[in-house]
Design an enzyme around this catalytic site. Structure first.
Site, PDB file in Angstrom:
ATOM      1  N   LYS A  80       6.399  -9.063  12.122  1.00  0.00           N
ATOM      2  CA  LYS A  80       5.934  -8.819  10.757  1.00  0.00           C
ATOM      3  C   LYS A  80       6.823  -9.624   9.830  1.00  0.00           C
ATOM      4  O   LYS A  80       8.000  -9.858  10.145  1.00  0.00           O
ATOM      5  CB  LYS A  80       6.080  -7.322  10.422  1.00  0.00           C
ATOM      6  N   GLY A 182     -13.017   3.431   2.211  1.00  0.00           N
ATOM      7  CA  GLY A 182     -12.643   2.085   1.792  1.00  0.00           C
ATOM      8  C   GLY A 182     -13.231   1.062   2.747  1.00  0.00           C
ATOM      9  O   GLY A 182     -14.328   1.247   3.283  1.00  0.00           O
ATOM     10  N   HIS A 183     -12.478  -0.010   2.990  1.00  0.00           N
ATOM     11  CA  HIS A 183     -12.996  -1.088   3.845  1.00  0.00           C
ATOM     12  C   HIS A 183     -13.401  -0.572   5.221  1.00  0.00           C
ATOM     13  O   HIS A 183     -14.498  -0.822   5.682  1.00  0.00           O
ATOM     14  CB  HIS A 183     -11.937  -2.189   3.981  1.00  0.00           C
ATOM     15  N   VAL A 184     -12.497   0.157   5.871  1.00  0.00           N
ATOM     16  CA  VAL A 184     -12.809   0.630   7.229  1.00  0.00           C
ATOM     17  C   VAL A 184     -13.715   1.857   7.184  1.00  0.00           C
ATOM     18  O   VAL A 184     -14.691   1.950   7.943  1.00  0.00           O
ATOM     19  CB  VAL A 184     -11.525   0.971   8.020  1.00  0.00           C
TER      20      VAL A 184
HETATM   21  P1  NAD Z   1      -8.803   0.690   1.728  1.00  0.00           P
HETATM   22  O1  NAD Z   1      -7.709   0.667   0.703  1.00  0.00           O
HETATM   23  O2  NAD Z   1      -9.930  -0.251   1.595  1.00  0.00           O
HETATM   24  O3  NAD Z   1      -9.426   2.159   1.835  1.00  0.00           O
HETATM   25  C1  NAD Z   1      -8.707   3.329   1.681  1.00  0.00           C
HETATM   26  C2  NAD Z   1      -9.606   4.292   0.933  1.00  0.00           C
HETATM   27  O4  NAD Z   1      -8.984   5.566   0.877  1.00  0.00           O
HETATM   28  C3  NAD Z   1      -9.877   3.875  -0.512  1.00  0.00           C
HETATM   29  O5  NAD Z   1     -11.273   3.917  -0.751  1.00  0.00           O
HETATM   30  C4  NAD Z   1      -9.134   4.922  -1.339  1.00  0.00           C
HETATM   31  O6  NAD Z   1      -9.762   5.175  -2.567  1.00  0.00           O
HETATM   32  C5  NAD Z   1      -9.173   6.104  -0.420  1.00  0.00           C
HETATM   33  N1  NAD Z   1      -8.130   7.110  -0.624  1.00  0.00           N
HETATM   34  C6  NAD Z   1      -6.839   6.953  -0.982  1.00  0.00           C
HETATM   35  N2  NAD Z   1      -6.215   8.132  -1.020  1.00  0.00           N
HETATM   36  C7  NAD Z   1      -7.128   9.072  -0.677  1.00  0.00           C
HETATM   37  C8  NAD Z   1      -7.088  10.476  -0.524  1.00  0.00           C
HETATM   38  N3  NAD Z   1      -5.982  11.175  -0.746  1.00  0.00           N
HETATM   39  N4  NAD Z   1      -8.225  11.105  -0.147  1.00  0.00           N
HETATM   40  C9  NAD Z   1      -9.372  10.414   0.082  1.00  0.00           C
HETATM   41  N5  NAD Z   1      -9.455   9.085  -0.054  1.00  0.00           N
HETATM   42  C10 NAD Z   1      -8.359   8.424  -0.428  1.00  0.00           C
HETATM   43  O7  NAD Z   1      -8.047   0.500   3.119  1.00  0.00           O
HETATM   44  P2  NAD Z   1      -8.713   0.164   4.524  1.00  0.00           P
HETATM   45  O8  NAD Z   1      -8.522  -1.275   4.797  1.00  0.00           O
HETATM   46  O9  NAD Z   1     -10.047   0.777   4.626  1.00  0.00           O
HETATM   47  O10 NAD Z   1      -7.701   0.930   5.499  1.00  0.00           O
HETATM   48  C11 NAD Z   1      -7.728   2.340   5.616  1.00  0.00           C
HETATM   49  C12 NAD Z   1      -6.607   2.788   6.519  1.00  0.00           C
HETATM   50  O11 NAD Z   1      -6.757   2.173   7.805  1.00  0.00           O
HETATM   51  C13 NAD Z   1      -5.210   2.384   6.044  1.00  0.00           C
HETATM   52  O12 NAD Z   1      -4.293   3.375   6.444  1.00  0.00           O
HETATM   53  C14 NAD Z   1      -4.924   1.110   6.808  1.00  0.00           C
HETATM   54  O13 NAD Z   1      -3.551   0.878   6.974  1.00  0.00           O
HETATM   55  C15 NAD Z   1      -5.595   1.416   8.130  1.00  0.00           C
HETATM   56  N6  NAD Z   1      -6.011   0.235   8.890  1.00  0.00           N
HETATM   57  C16 NAD Z   1      -6.866  -0.661   8.347  1.00  0.00           C
HETATM   58  C17 NAD Z   1      -7.275  -1.761   9.101  1.00  0.00           C
HETATM   59  C18 NAD Z   1      -8.257  -2.757   8.553  1.00  0.00           C
HETATM   60  O14 NAD Z   1      -8.832  -3.522   9.344  1.00  0.00           O
HETATM   61  N7  NAD Z   1      -8.511  -2.789   7.257  1.00  0.00           N
HETATM   62  C19 NAD Z   1      -6.779  -1.937  10.402  1.00  0.00           C
HETATM   63  C20 NAD Z   1      -5.924  -0.978  10.937  1.00  0.00           C
HETATM   64  C21 NAD Z   1      -5.539   0.113  10.170  1.00  0.00           C
END
Ligand code: NAD
Length: 348
Positions: A80, A182-184
């Site tokens: 990292k 969110g994204h995932v």
């Molecule tokens: P993102 O920021 O797009 O989505 C997170 C969502 O959670 C947002 O819509 C936000 O509004 C919501 N949120 C925040 N706090 C909240 C709460 N207390 N209650 C309900 N909703 C809440 O992030 P992402 O890329 O979708 O990733 C989500 C998680 O998955 C993160 O922990 C990230 O580290 C992990 N992750 C993501 C990926 C990836 O490919 N994007 C890969 C591995 C792990």
């Protein structure tokens, strides 16, 4: 700051520091382990109140990458990097080019990627200085947004848990509570809805929850209610530490399986889940789909190969659940054991 104390605490490894006066670059590359292959992991570009926090962040995250890569069977170790965001005005292009030269000087022991504060455009700039970068534009061999692959892997992990805990092969009628759309989370809802699952969702952003209601017929609940929804699967897809002293006792699900990183506030919460009869899919094993996809990019992107590998997350999660049951141990500990076995074998 006692650097070597930090290194031994996080079980290292190598750490490289770079400073470039002309661009204001102050960067750290942490290489946790390369026994299974060159280290791979994102580059963070954020403000750190002091540099010790930047170092600890890099060390902690790189170690996590070793575990994620090893459990998903990709030929990479954990690394990292962090670039400390300059306080004064800076030229972003020059800064990321200097960072690219730093990565290049490591000769391929570390391959960088997007992370908090960096974008595909930054990866393109890095690419002008080194080939040890992923997450570039599709026309340069990039694999695009990792989120749909992460979601696909989570869906496969849920299927494995459902098979293991409930003996079911289908998700038809399964009730899943998704925290964070969110994204995932969005792509996960889509995957689950396509397979006939019933969804309950919550998000800080009401528009995101509303979109899930509109597109997938999801029931929307409050941020607090999502923990106590009576359901088959609770899928944390928001921030870390969703499973803590306050929330674990409130869960009314058979399975916890979601995308968020660092879901357990402390390891003991994984023990707590086991004692309550809740099957927990260890976060770094179930959410590795995006990493698997990016690793495929480094090998020469092939979407079909990538998809096949991500589908394999089913087997990983099933094996963890089986071994945990046999050993009467929590799943998070079994996942760590599997990784440590792989690393020890590679060292021989
Ligand atoms: P993102 O920021 O797009 O989505 C997170 C969502 O959670 C947002 O819509 C936000 O509004 C919501 N949120 C925040 N706090 C909240 C709460 N207390 N209650 C309900 N909703 C809440 O992030 P992402 O890329 O979708 O990733 C989500 C998680 O998955 C993160 O922990 C990230 O580290 C992990 N992750 C993501 C990926 C990836 O490919 N994007 C890969 C591995 C792990």
């Amino acid at each position: 700051m006692n650097v070597f104390e930090h290194l031994s605490h996080h079980d290292y490894g190598q750490v490289h520091f770079a400073r470039d006066a002309a661009t204001g670059l102050q960067a750290i590359v942490a290489i946790h382990d390369t026994r299974l292959g060159p280290s791979l992991g994102g580059c963070r570009f954020i403000h750190y109140p002091h540099e010790e926090l930047a170092l600890v962040d890099a060390l902690r995250l790189a170690r996590g990458m070793t575990y994620k890569a090893a459990i998903s069977g990709i030929p990479h170790g954990g690394g990292k990097s962090v670039i400390i965001r300059p306080q004064r005005q800076f030229d972003r292009g020059a800064l990321f080019r200097a960072f690219g030269r730093f990565v290049d000087s490591l000769g391929g022991r570390y391959i960088t990627a997007e992370d908090s504060g960096t974008s595909i455009e930054d990866m393109e700039i890095i690419r002008s200085a080194t080939r040890f970068v992923t997450g570039v534009k599709p026309e340069h061999g990039g694999s695009g947004d990792p989120s749909p692959y992460t979601a696909l892997g989570v869906r496969r992990g849920i299927e494995a848990c459902v098979k293991f805990a409930q003996g079911r092969d289908s998700l038809e009628g399964l009730h899943v509570a998704v925290q964070g759309i969110g994204h995932v989370g969005y792509w996960l809802c889509k995957e689950l809805n396509d397979l006939g699952a019933r969804l309950t969702v919550a998000d800080v952003d009401p528009h995101k929850a509303e979109r899930a209601r509109r597109e997938f017929g999801a029931t929307v609940v409050s941020l607090d209610e999502i923990f106590s929804v009576e359901c088959d699967v609770f899928a944390p897809c928001a921030l870390g530490s969703a499973l803590n002293d306050d929330t674990v006792p409130r869960l009314r699900c058979a399975i916890v399986a979601g995308a968020a990183n660092n879901q357990l506030a402390e390891p003991r919460h994984g023990d707590d889940l086991m004692h309550r009869g809740i099957l927990y899919a260890p976060d770094y094993a179930i959410n590795a789909g995006g990493l698997v996809n990016v690793a495929q990019e480094y090998a020469g992107y092939d979407e079909q190969k990538s998809r096949t590998r991500v589908l394999g997350i089913y087997d990983t999660i099933f094996e963890i659940a089986e071994r945990a049951k046999r050993a009467m141990q929590p799943t998070y500990r079994i996942a760590d054991t599997i990784v440590e076995e792989k690393l020890a074998k590679a060292a021989r």
